[in-house]
Each structure stands twice: as C-alpha cells, then as structure tokens.
Design a protein around this motif. Structure first.
Motif, PDB file in Angstrom:
ATOM      1  N   THR A 139      -8.255   4.617  -2.311  1.00 28.92           N
ATOM      2  CA  THR A 139      -9.198   4.738  -1.197  1.00 28.92           C
ATOM      3  C   THR A 139      -8.997   6.101  -0.565  1.00 28.92           C
ATOM      4  OG1 THR A 139      -9.187   2.360  -0.741  1.00 28.92           O
ATOM      5  CG2 THR A 139      -9.886   3.828   1.049  1.00 28.92           C
ATOM      6  N   CYS A 193      -7.734  -2.022   4.108  1.00 28.84           N
ATOM      7  CA  CYS A 193      -7.365  -2.381   2.736  1.00 28.84           C
ATOM      8  C   CYS A 193      -6.466  -3.611   2.687  1.00 28.84           C
ATOM      9  CB  CYS A 193      -6.672  -1.201   2.054  1.00 28.84           C
ATOM     10  SG  CYS A 193      -7.771   0.173   1.630  1.00 28.84           S
ATOM     11  N   GLU A 213      -5.636   1.570  -7.445  1.00 36.07           N
ATOM     12  CA  GLU A 213      -6.883   1.566  -6.678  1.00 36.07           C
ATOM     13  C   GLU A 213      -6.773   2.583  -5.544  1.00 36.07           C
ATOM     14  OE1 GLU A 213      -9.057  -1.402  -3.484  1.00 36.07           O
ATOM     15  OE2 GLU A 213      -7.783  -2.268  -5.044  1.00 36.07           O
ATOM     16  N   ARG A 244      -2.124  -0.101  -4.711  1.00 31.76           N
ATOM     17  CA  ARG A 244      -3.195   0.260  -3.782  1.00 31.76           C
ATOM     18  C   ARG A 244      -2.776   1.539  -3.065  1.00 31.76           C
ATOM     19  NH1 ARG A 244      -3.397  -4.261  -0.990  1.00 31.76           N
ATOM     20  NH2 ARG A 244      -5.288  -5.187  -1.867  1.00 31.76           N
ATOM     21  N   ALA A 286       0.840  -1.198   0.000  1.00 33.69           N
ATOM     22  CA  ALA A 286       0.000   0.000   0.000  1.00 33.69           C
ATOM     23  C   ALA A 286       0.872   1.243   0.000  1.00 33.69           C
ATOM     24  CB  ALA A 286      -0.922   0.010   1.223  1.00 33.69           C
TER      25      ALA A 286
END
Length: 425
Positions: free
Chosen positions: A224, A272, A222, A198, A164
C-alpha cells in the motif's frame, strides 16, 4: 539487580557499540523462551518519521481500547520511555521495579551466552529483548516496534508475527553501515518486508520507492503506497496542523509539514489492519489529535520563541527548513546546533545555512559528539560569518537569546540527544 545496578549494567553494555547481525539476538531470545513469538507486531523502518508515525499508530489503537506496546529508540528524557504501552488512559512507561527485574533476567541469559563462547549481545539487543519480555508481561494486543538501524540485520528483525511492515521516508543516513547510495540504504531498510506480508510505505524519493516496490514484488508482499495526493494541508501554526486524508479532516498537536505525512502513513496502517483492529471513526480522529512525540519541532517557549527539532540528517534538515519557511516567514532565526560526528553534518549545515541569521555550536553528548569548534569551522566554511561556540546546550541557548529581538526565534537542532540536556517546562 535493583534499578541502579540495572542501569549500571546497561551503561557498561553500551561500550560494545553498534554491531549489526541477527545471530546473537536469535540466541538471546531462544534462551529467554522466544518471548517475541507470543506477540504480534507492526514493524517500522525508515530514515525519518519512525517515532512520530509510531506515536500516531499507538495513539489511534490505544484510544480505541487496544493495549499497544511500543519500543522507542533512542530515549531522550528518561530511560523508562524506551519501553511503554498505551491504552485508553494514555501512555504508561515501564515501572523501574519491573525494568530492573527484566534486565536481570536478560543479563543472566547474556552472561551465560558469553561463558559458552558467544559474542556479548549489544546494548540495543539487550534492550530489545527486555522489551519483548515486558510486552508479554503486559499482554499487549499488538506492539509497535521501531527498527534501531537499517532493517535487514537490525536486532528487531527477529520477530515473525508481523501484521504490517511500515517504511517511512528513506534518505541518506548511517552510510558507513548501511551503504553509500540511496538504493543500498533502501534495500537494508526494506529488509523488514516479509514473504507474502503486508507493507505500507510513504516515500519522497523515487529511487527508494522503486526499491521497495521491487522487493515487494519479489516477496509477493501486498504493498500500500501512501501518496502526497492522498492528503492536503489545510492550516498549520505553532500549535499543530489541520489536514484532510481521503476526505476526512484531522487535527494534530504536532506541527511541521512532515507531521501530516506521518499521520497519514499511520492512518493507512490502521486502515490495512481494520479487520484485526476495528476502529471507531471518532476515536480514530481523537487518536491523531492526542498523539504526541516530544522534541519534534516543539515549542519550548513562546516569548521569546524557542523551538527544538532533531534534524540530524539531510532529509530532516530539509523538512525543518520547509517548515520554518511556512511557520516563521520573514523572521530572523538564531540557531543552536550539536551533532554526532558520524552524521553528514556538512550537508546539514549547507541546507540550514540560508535560513540562519547566526549559529552557536555545541558538542552533542557522548563519545560520538562532534567538537563544537570543529562544527563551528564547518559553518564558517559554508559562509556563515556569525558563529560562536558554547560548552553546553543551555549556554548555547543563552548566547542565542542575547541576539533575539522582537519576532526573532531560536531553533535548536542537529541531534535528539541535545533535547535531554534542556531544562524543559
């Protein structure tokens, strides 16, 4: 090398200063067998909140039984805090013997590089390489890795196994190296975003949020986004805060409105990664409660009330003012400030001036420290009529305390480097 020799080596390497770019770091890691490729990372960039967000992530994962490495920069209280791991028993700093051994290994590779015509690695590159070796030695399940400066050309950006990419609020800082505008700085910070990776981000500036969203779209990453609407502050005092995030209640040991935001960003990161790192609900709450990161709006003494906070840039100063307004309404605030000359100290003074009754200025340690007299002049130019200088933080604190009365408070701020000079309880 023994420990003292290793520390001398690091001190001498510091003279090379800051030099961005990845070629030296990639070559250094190659000569060490690319230890970073044996690890998985949570990579954190941003202007403010990196350390606290990393502390929350590390604590949550640690109390859930995952051996979590963490690389910290800058260090404040002792050198060994820069390389640490956390498990169910708490935080463990690297041992001096292991540190000396790994610095020796990295120094040998760096000296061979120099002998073959390579530019000498910077001290941050050396330390980053040492941390990779330590995390492999400990067999860490995951490493929480803070960017030193920027992101795109930061030494930490040689890592590939990134679970991440986390981006804390971005503001104007290091403009002489990262860019003059928030858009330019945001692009540098967002340089840690990986193709199809991510990304978890919390931003307070729409311009920064737009840049991050655009880069995520370009790289098909992706994204968030953690929003203010996702969280609610329920109570806050000098001992910490209680807040809700997605319907769940949490308590922190760290105070300041920004700690709720940092904790929520950390919780979003763990959400996540729940497939790789499943978490027990109660231990997730415990991880937030147990997380601690010294020197971030920390109470040093209760009577008289003394607090310390980094607040070394514009956004940090605004967050400090916001927290003072909630925690210390109506109280007289006496400031002790020291700052590096490459910071926008004029803006920090402008923001802090309305809440300060008076200020004592000191020189931040090292060659980057702004002279106390020059900083005092900046306060006077901002309209502060009660300002004086001191030769050290301790002397500055003594002067500020002579002005304290009743419910007054002293706030020490401007640079994390000041904190290491205080006599801590």
């Amino acid at each position: 090398m023994n420990y003292n020799e290793a520390m001398d080596y690091i001190k001498n390497a510091s003279a090379t200063g800051i030099r961005l770019g990845l070629s030296r770091m990639r070559e250094l890691c190659r000569r060490l067998g690319n230890p970073q490729d044996k690890l998985s990372f949570i990579h954190i960039a941003g202007t403010n909140g990196k350390g606290s967000t990393a502390a929350y992530i590390s604590s949550i994962l640690g109390v859930n039984g995952y051996l979590t490495g963490r690389f910290v920069s800058p260090v404040v209280f002792c050198y060994e805090e820069c390389i640490q791991y956390e498990d169910m028993e708490g935080i463990h700093y690297i041992e001096k013997e292991l540190l000396a051994e790994l610095i020796s290994e990295v120094a040998e590779a760096a000296e061979t590089m120099a002998a073959e015509g390579w530019e000498c690695p910077t001290v941050f590159e050396l330390e980053t390489a040492v941390s990779f070796l330590a995390f492999v030695h400990w067999q860490c399940s995951v490493v929480v890795l803070e960017v030193g400066m920027g992101g795109r050309e930061d030494a930490t950006n040689v890592v590939e196994n990134v679970l991440a990419s986390v981006i804390t609020p971005i503001g104007k800082d290091h403009i002489h190296l990262l860019g003059d505008t928030l858009e330019e700085i945001s692009r540098e910070k967002a340089g840690i975003i990986r193709e199809r990776g991510r990304v978890i981000s919390f931003q307070t500036e729409s311009e920064a949020a737009e840049v991050i969203a655009g880069i995520c779209e370009e790289k098909r990453a992706e994204l968030t986004v953690v929003r203010g609407a996702d969280m609610k502050l329920l109570s806050m005092d000098l001992r910490g805060s209680v807040f809700s995030y997605q319907g769940e209640h949490y308590r922190t040991r760290m105070t300041g409105v920004y700690q709720m935001r940092n904790a929520c960003l950390a919780l979003a990161v763990c959400d996540c990664l729940k497939e790789q790192f499943p978490l027990d609900v109660e231990r997730r709450i415990l991880g937030v409660r147990e997380a601690y990161w010294r020197g971030r709006l920390e109470v040093v003494c209760e009577n008289p009330l003394i607090l310390v906070d980094g607040a070394h840039n514009e956004s940090g100063a605004r967050a400090l003012v916001e927290s003072i307004g909630i925690l210390l309404p109506g109280r007289h605030i006496h400031g002790v400030m020291g700052v590096f000359r490459d910071k926008d100290y004029g803006k920090i003074v402008e923001i802090m001036n309305p809440v300060m009754q008076d200020v004592v200025t000191v020189k931040a340690p090292g060659p980057r420290g702004l002279a106390a007299e020059e900083l005092a002049q900046t306060w006077e130019n901002a309209g502060c009529t009660m300002v004086e200088t001191a030769q050290s933080v301790q002397e500055g604190l003594k002067k500020a305390l002579t002005r304290c009365d009743g419910e007054d408070a002293v706030v020490i701020f401007g640079s994390l480097s000041l904190l290491g000079q205080l006599k801590w309880k």
